[in-house]
Write a protein that holds these residues in place. Sequence first.
Motif, short mmCIF file in Angstrom:
data_model
loop_
_atom_site.label_atom_id
_atom_site.label_comp_id
_atom_site.label_asym_id
_atom_site.label_seq_id
_atom_site.Cartn_x
_atom_site.Cartn_y
_atom_site.Cartn_z
N MET A 109 0.85 -1.19 0.00
CA MET A 109 0.00 0.00 0.00
C MET A 109 0.89 1.25 0.00
N GLU A 110 0.54 2.18 -0.79
CA GLU A 110 1.36 3.38 -0.87
C GLU A 110 0.77 4.52 -0.04
N LEU A 111 1.65 5.44 0.31
CA LEU A 111 1.25 6.59 1.11
C LEU A 111 0.12 7.38 0.45
N ILE A 112 0.22 7.50 -0.86
CA ILE A 112 -0.79 8.30 -1.58
C ILE A 112 -2.15 7.62 -1.54
N THR A 113 -2.14 6.29 -1.55
CA THR A 113 -3.41 5.56 -1.42
C THR A 113 -4.05 5.90 -0.07
N ILE A 114 -3.22 5.91 0.97
CA ILE A 114 -3.76 6.21 2.31
C ILE A 114 -4.29 7.65 2.35
N LEU A 115 -3.48 8.56 1.82
CA LEU A 115 -3.92 9.97 1.83
C LEU A 115 -5.22 10.15 1.05
N ASN A 116 -5.33 9.47 -0.08
CA ASN A 116 -6.56 9.58 -0.85
C ASN A 116 -7.76 9.07 -0.09
N ARG A 117 -7.50 8.15 0.83
CA ARG A 117 -8.59 7.60 1.63
C ARG A 117 -8.99 8.58 2.74
N CYS A 118 -7.98 9.22 3.38
CA CYS A 118 -8.31 9.98 4.60
C CYS A 118 -8.22 11.50 4.45
N HIS A 119 -7.63 11.99 3.40
CA HIS A 119 -7.39 13.43 3.33
C HIS A 119 -7.49 13.87 1.87
N ARG A 120 -8.66 13.62 1.29
CA ARG A 120 -8.83 13.85 -0.15
C ARG A 120 -9.63 15.12 -0.37
N PHE A 121 -9.23 15.90 -1.37
CA PHE A 121 -9.93 17.14 -1.63
C PHE A 121 -10.28 17.29 -3.10
N HIS A 122 -11.49 17.72 -3.32
CA HIS A 122 -11.98 17.97 -4.65
C HIS A 122 -11.08 18.98 -5.36
N GLY A 123 -10.69 18.65 -6.59
CA GLY A 123 -9.91 19.62 -7.37
C GLY A 123 -8.40 19.51 -7.21
N PHE A 124 -7.94 18.60 -6.33
CA PHE A 124 -6.49 18.47 -6.13
C PHE A 124 -6.09 16.99 -6.14
N VAL A 125 -4.87 16.71 -6.57
CA VAL A 125 -4.39 15.32 -6.53
C VAL A 125 -3.00 15.27 -5.89
N TYR A 126 -2.75 14.14 -5.22
CA TYR A 126 -1.40 13.90 -4.70
C TYR A 126 -0.61 13.29 -5.84
N SER A 127 0.50 13.93 -6.20
CA SER A 127 1.17 13.42 -7.39
C SER A 127 2.36 12.53 -7.05
N GLN A 128 3.02 12.76 -5.93
CA GLN A 128 4.24 11.99 -5.67
C GLN A 128 4.62 12.12 -4.21
N ALA A 129 5.15 11.02 -3.62
CA ALA A 129 5.65 11.08 -2.24
C ALA A 129 7.12 10.66 -2.23
N ARG A 130 7.95 11.41 -1.48
CA ARG A 130 9.38 11.06 -1.44
C ARG A 130 9.97 11.54 -0.12
N PHE A 131 11.17 11.01 0.21
CA PHE A 131 11.87 11.50 1.39
C PHE A 131 12.55 12.82 1.06
N SER A 132 12.65 13.68 2.04
CA SER A 132 13.41 14.92 1.84
C SER A 132 14.89 14.58 1.74
N SER A 133 15.70 15.54 1.32
CA SER A 133 17.12 15.23 1.10
C SER A 133 17.83 14.83 2.39
N ASP A 134 17.39 15.37 3.54
CA ASP A 134 18.04 14.96 4.79
C ASP A 134 17.44 13.68 5.38
N GLY A 135 16.42 13.14 4.73
CA GLY A 135 15.85 11.88 5.17
C GLY A 135 14.96 11.96 6.41
N ARG A 136 14.72 13.17 6.92
CA ARG A 136 13.93 13.29 8.15
C ARG A 136 12.44 13.51 7.88
#
Length: 416
Positions: free
Chosen positions: A1-28
């Motif tokens: 299961m991907e993070l975006i799938t979870i977000l689409n389930r619990c924090h979804r908004f009309h007119g916007f899409v989650y396009s990509q999830a990644r770690f920040s450069s410092d990994g935190r």
Amino acid sequence: MELITILNRCHRFHGFVYSQARFSSDGRSIEIAVRPRKGSRPVCSRCHLPASGYDRLTERRFEFIPLWGYFVFLLYAMRRVDCPRCETAVVEEVPWGDGKRTLTRAYMLFLARWARRLSWKETAEAFHTSWDKVFDAVEHVVTFGLGHRTLGQVDAIGVDEIQYSKGHKYLTLVYQIDLGVTRLLWVGKERTIESFQGFFTVIGDEAASKIAFVCSDMWEPYLKVIREKCSDALHILDRFHIVAKMNKALDEVRAGESRRMSSEGRIPILKKSRWLLLKREENLKTEQRFRLRDLLRYNLKTVRAYLLKEAFQQLWDYNSPIWAGKFLDEWSRQVMRSRIEPMKRIARSMREHRELILNYFRAQKLLSSGVVEGLNNKAKVTMRKSYGFRTFRCLELALYHSLGKLPEPRSTHEFF
Ligand SMILES: [Zn+2]
């Protein structure tokens, strides 16, 4: 299961899409890019209606609820709209955040709920965030709550003051104390006529005229405002405050006499007697009860004042205002003969406020003044829990947040 799938389930908004999830450069942190859905129109943040896009601003980071020890940010470049109604270029409105804050609404609600259970400082520590962000979160939730609460009909209010900032400053608190609904309605700076009038400005004259009971202490500015604004209401002097005043007078007698005795080199029989005299006898431990009985054998001003105070307690057993009145008059007469100045001061004040005290019986004891006392104790706990709140604004927010029973902003999901 991907993070975006979870977000689409619990924090979804009309007119916007989650396009990509990644770690920040410092990994935190985890960064999730958000973009507008194709063909969706931005919404003007001023008139809240769709308008056509104008340009895009640089990407902003909105902090979301942390996950498994990672900070989580939504990344989004806000669009500006060219709004024909507002006749200017305005930044769009986004459903997950508000215009100025860096926290998402979901995270603000999350933090604010914890800030009700923990102190703000502890909340900040628990979620590795700053005190200022917790403040922002509470402010957001309280502002929403005050804007969306329904006052409805208020039958009974209690007004009380509370000291803060090392006792140099006061707040005026107004509570609703209807049977079934008790909540903090209003927080005012200082304890002046103007501060209490502020409450009536907020609720309006019509609602004020419908208030049937008002409970207060003997603070003159409050009494004045009540006479003015709630002239039809039954005004009751709060039992707790009368008892507190009495205890203060007794304590003054004891402290004075104790000092005198020690300067005259007499046996310090009043030493450590403070709580013996101030507590109700039934709350004393057996050993203390013996000491009290021993103390009462001496012919001391303190003892006489104590007995007067104890005798006064009978007042509350009356049901009829007439008999309570007779008792009060007789008690005052006795005190006026006592030659104990602090107690005489109380008796004078009782005479002066006789009708307000008897209103307690006219209200058929319906209003337990314990309600106001209980709420005020909770207010003090809120203040103590939040040391570091030196400004009025912080205290105001914290008090509304914990005692106002305010409605919360709606959330897309229960994040616990
Ligand atoms: Zn507009």
